[in-house]
Design an enzyme around this catalytic site. Structure first.
Site, PDB file in Angstrom:
ATOM      1  N   LYS A 129      17.658   4.686  17.881  1.00 36.53           N
ATOM      2  CA  LYS A 129      16.634   5.199  16.970  1.00 36.53           C
ATOM      3  C   LYS A 129      16.963   4.826  15.525  1.00 36.53           C
ATOM      4  CE  LYS A 129      15.260   9.429  19.415  1.00 36.53           C
ATOM      5  NZ  LYS A 129      13.844   9.033  19.612  1.00 36.53           N
ATOM      6  N   ARG A 178      12.033  11.325  30.281  1.00 37.97           N
ATOM      7  CA  ARG A 178      11.267  11.197  31.527  1.00 37.97           C
ATOM      8  C   ARG A 178      12.176  10.853  32.702  1.00 37.97           C
ATOM      9  NH1 ARG A 178       7.572   6.660  28.819  1.00 37.97           N
ATOM     10  NH2 ARG A 178       8.147   7.962  27.046  1.00 37.97           N
TER      11      ARG A 178
HETATM   12  N1  BES Z   1      13.158  12.803  22.125  1.00 40.22           N
HETATM   13  C1  BES Z   1      12.248  11.761  21.890  1.00 40.22           C
HETATM   14  C2  BES Z   1      10.858  12.247  21.514  1.00 40.22           C
HETATM   15  C3  BES Z   1      10.697  12.993  20.229  1.00 40.22           C
HETATM   16  C4  BES Z   1      10.217  12.377  19.105  1.00 40.22           C
HETATM   17  C5  BES Z   1      10.954  14.351  20.174  1.00 40.22           C
HETATM   18  C6  BES Z   1      10.045  13.078  17.942  1.00 40.22           C
HETATM   19  C7  BES Z   1      10.783  15.076  19.008  1.00 40.22           C
HETATM   20  C8  BES Z   1      10.311  14.446  17.896  1.00 40.22           C
HETATM   21  C9  BES Z   1      12.120  10.897  23.139  1.00 40.22           C
HETATM   22  O1  BES Z   1      13.206  10.812  23.957  1.00 40.22           O
HETATM   23  C10 BES Z   1      11.807   9.521  22.667  1.00 40.22           C
HETATM   24  O2  BES Z   1      12.657   8.951  22.057  1.00 40.22           O
HETATM   25  N2  BES Z   1      10.624   9.026  22.958  1.00 40.22           N
HETATM   26  C11 BES Z   1      10.225   7.732  22.555  1.00 40.22           C
HETATM   27  C12 BES Z   1       9.680   7.047  23.782  1.00 40.22           C
HETATM   28  C13 BES Z   1       9.421   5.587  23.624  1.00 40.22           C
HETATM   29  C14 BES Z   1      10.703   4.821  23.433  1.00 40.22           C
HETATM   30  C15 BES Z   1       8.742   5.115  24.888  1.00 40.22           C
HETATM   31  C16 BES Z   1       9.142   7.889  21.510  1.00 40.22           C
HETATM   32  O3  BES Z   1       8.299   8.764  21.632  1.00 40.22           O
HETATM   33  O4  BES Z   1       9.165   7.110  20.557  1.00 40.22           O
HETATM   34 ZN    ZN Z   2      14.547   9.257  23.401  1.00 39.42          ZN
END
Ligand code: BES
Ligand code: ZN
Ligand code: ZN
Length: 481
Positions: free
Chosen positions: A260, A334
């Site tokens: 991230k 997921r």
């Molecule tokens: N934990 C994150 C989602 C999230 C984002 C929670 C902002 C709280 C606030 C999740 O694991 C994630 O990283 N999702 C990605 C998925 C993508 C890589 C398909 C996302 O939403 O960007």
């Molecule tokens: Zn994630």
């Protein structure tokens, strides 16, 4: 600390707080006070408006609730008032509900707000003890009409019990990743189960491997903190239906090798918000002795990064036997939910199945911070959950699960892939991925709480836990027909 219901204003309270709604009768209601004409001019009972004066040997606050306040408004107003005032409050405070004509049914929300106002984020500060009201030997008197006292007592108990569980949940979620781990989530569950009388089983890494929780193990491969698989069960003898709850318990989400950006990465300590909601709901259901049977499943891991971490393109197995191509290691929630969902279906056959997860940034982009995304294949479940959301203010908004989105998850090499690699419909595609592991369960709902679990509040300058989901699910469990 104690909360007690009394029939009359007692002189033992050095401070009295009167609650008023903004309504036509406000002017009449103010007439019994000295200098009523000035009061009418100065105090309009707007939400959070306060007015302070002295009467005899008492300090008197008027506190405005705004127009037609709902459960969440009562909580917000009382919480912010007590948060601001707690350091100056005397040992005995009376909350008078009689002159404002506040119905007894709101006492749970009122007491809930008062106790939540005691919360403080400054756990690790070395200077200045955080101010508290309830931490001391204090008492809060709720002043009601005598005829309503019994109901008031029950309401006060519920509001208080709810708040203490929410505070424990907020502590868990606000804890930074170096102060929590899958193991400590498991310990939290074990302690809670012992204290409130429900079953908890925590499986360690070796047991997870024996059980075949390969998706969970895949995500945890890059972390030195081993995963845990937590199973909780609260069963009341009068319960008729089995409710299954699954919560995402990622104690920190770096994104893994699909790392991230650093800007808001610190918020990813809250990526166990789904787990927190499940833990809080089961603890509180047990405390309140709700006539329900609830099973909670929490796959818990860190999503970290090292040489052994999953890499984009890796193919992993899962509890269900299906294979998954991991296109993006940041779509880890997921993966672990896949194992949680197929495990709970196989081992417990719940009548209704609800999962909660801080799953996608896409859901935040869609609904912002005011509602969680709801995906479900069952109209009745959609309606009852939506209703509980409106009731509690922990709102839900339904998004589609149409099969039009299904093809996005086709993998060339495995049964399914975890990300379609496109910048649209992220929350929906994530829900479609989960659906693959729900095995046509007739009554399943997925709640994407990424935007609602962590939020802005009077508690601090940055986002912190909202304990979202606890009041929602408890209300839903309480009112199921
Ligand atoms: N934990 C994150 C989602 C999230 C984002 C929670 C902002 C709280 C606030 C999740 O694991 C994630 O990283 N999702 C990605 C998925 C993508 C890589 C398909 C996302 O939403 O960007
Ligand atoms: Zn994630
Ligand atoms: Zn995550």
């Amino acid at each position: 600390m104690k909360v007690e219901v009394v029939y009359q204003n007692t002189n033992t309270a050095q401070t009295v707080i009167y609650l008023f709604r903004q309504e036509d009768t406000l002017i009449e209601r103010l007439q019994s006070f000295p200098f009523a004409d000035f009061l009418v001019q100065d105090f309009k009972a707007e939400a959070k408006q306060t007015h302070l004066f002295y009467q005899g040997n008492q300090k008197v606050f008027f506190l405005g609730l705004g127009k037609s306040p709902k459960e969440s408004d009562y909580i917000k107003v009382l919480r912010s008032f007590f948060y601001k005032q707690k350091k100056d409050l005397p040992d005995t405070v009376a909350l008078n509900l009689t002159l404002g004509g506040i119905e007894t049914e709101w006492i749970s929300a009122i007491v809930n707000g008062v106790v939540l106002g005691d919360y403080d984020l400054g756990l690790y500060k070395t200077e200045g003890i955080p101010p508290t009201f309830f931490g001391k030997n204090t008492s809060l008197q709720i002043v009601v009409e005598e005829a309503n006292a019994e109901l008031a007592q029950q309401q006060a108990f519920r509001g208080e019990a709810t708040a203490w569980t929410q505070i424990r949940i907020m502590d868990l979620m606000n804890a930074p990743s170096n102060k929590k781990s899958p193991e400590s989530l498991g310990d939290w569950a074990l302690d809670s189960g012992t204290k409130y009388g429900y079953l908890v089983k925590v499986y360690d890494e070796i047991e997870c491997a024996e059980m075949g929780l390969q998706a969970l193990l895949g995500v945890s491969a890059g972390s030195k903190n081993p995963p845990r698989f937590i199973v909780l069960e609260y069963k009341h003898p009068e319960a008729t239906q089995k409710i299954g709850l699954v919560g995402k318990g990622v104690t920190f989400d770096t994104g893994g090798v699909s790392l991230k950006q650093s800007t808001n990465m610190h918020y990813m300590k809250s990526d166990m918000g789904g787990a927190a909601a499940v833990l809080g709901t089961i603890e509180l259901a047990a405390k309140l002795q709700l006539p329900v049977h609830v099973i909670g499943v929490i796959p818990s891991t860190e999503n970290s990064i090292d040489g052994l971490a999953l890499k984009p393109g890796d193919v992993i197995g899962s509890f269900s036997g299906k294979t998954i191509e991991v296109i993006d290691t940041d779509a880890e929630g997921r993966l672990i939910l896949a194992d949680g969902l197929s495990y709970i279906i196989k081992n417990f056959q719940p009548d209704v199945l609800i999962d909660l997860a801080t799953l996608t940034g896409s859901c935040v982009a869609t609904l912002g911070y005011h509602a969680a995304g709801m995906f479900t294949n069952n109209e009745k479940l959609a309606a009852s959950l939506y209703h509980s959301g409106q009731q509690t203010g922990e709102k839900l908004w339904r998004l589609p699960l149409w099969d039009d989105y299904k093809d996005e998850l086709k993998s060339d090499v495995a049964d399914v892939k975890n990300f379609h690699g496109k910048p649209f419909a992220g929350a929906i595609v994530a829900a479609k991925f989960l659906e693959v592991f729900v095995d046509k369960h007739p009554s399943w709902a997925h709640l994407d709480i990424a935007g609602t679990a962590f939020g802005d509040s009077e508690f601090g300058t940055m986002k912190s836990s909202t304990a979202y989901g606890v009041r929602l699910l408890i209300e839903w469990l309480r009112t199921r027909g």
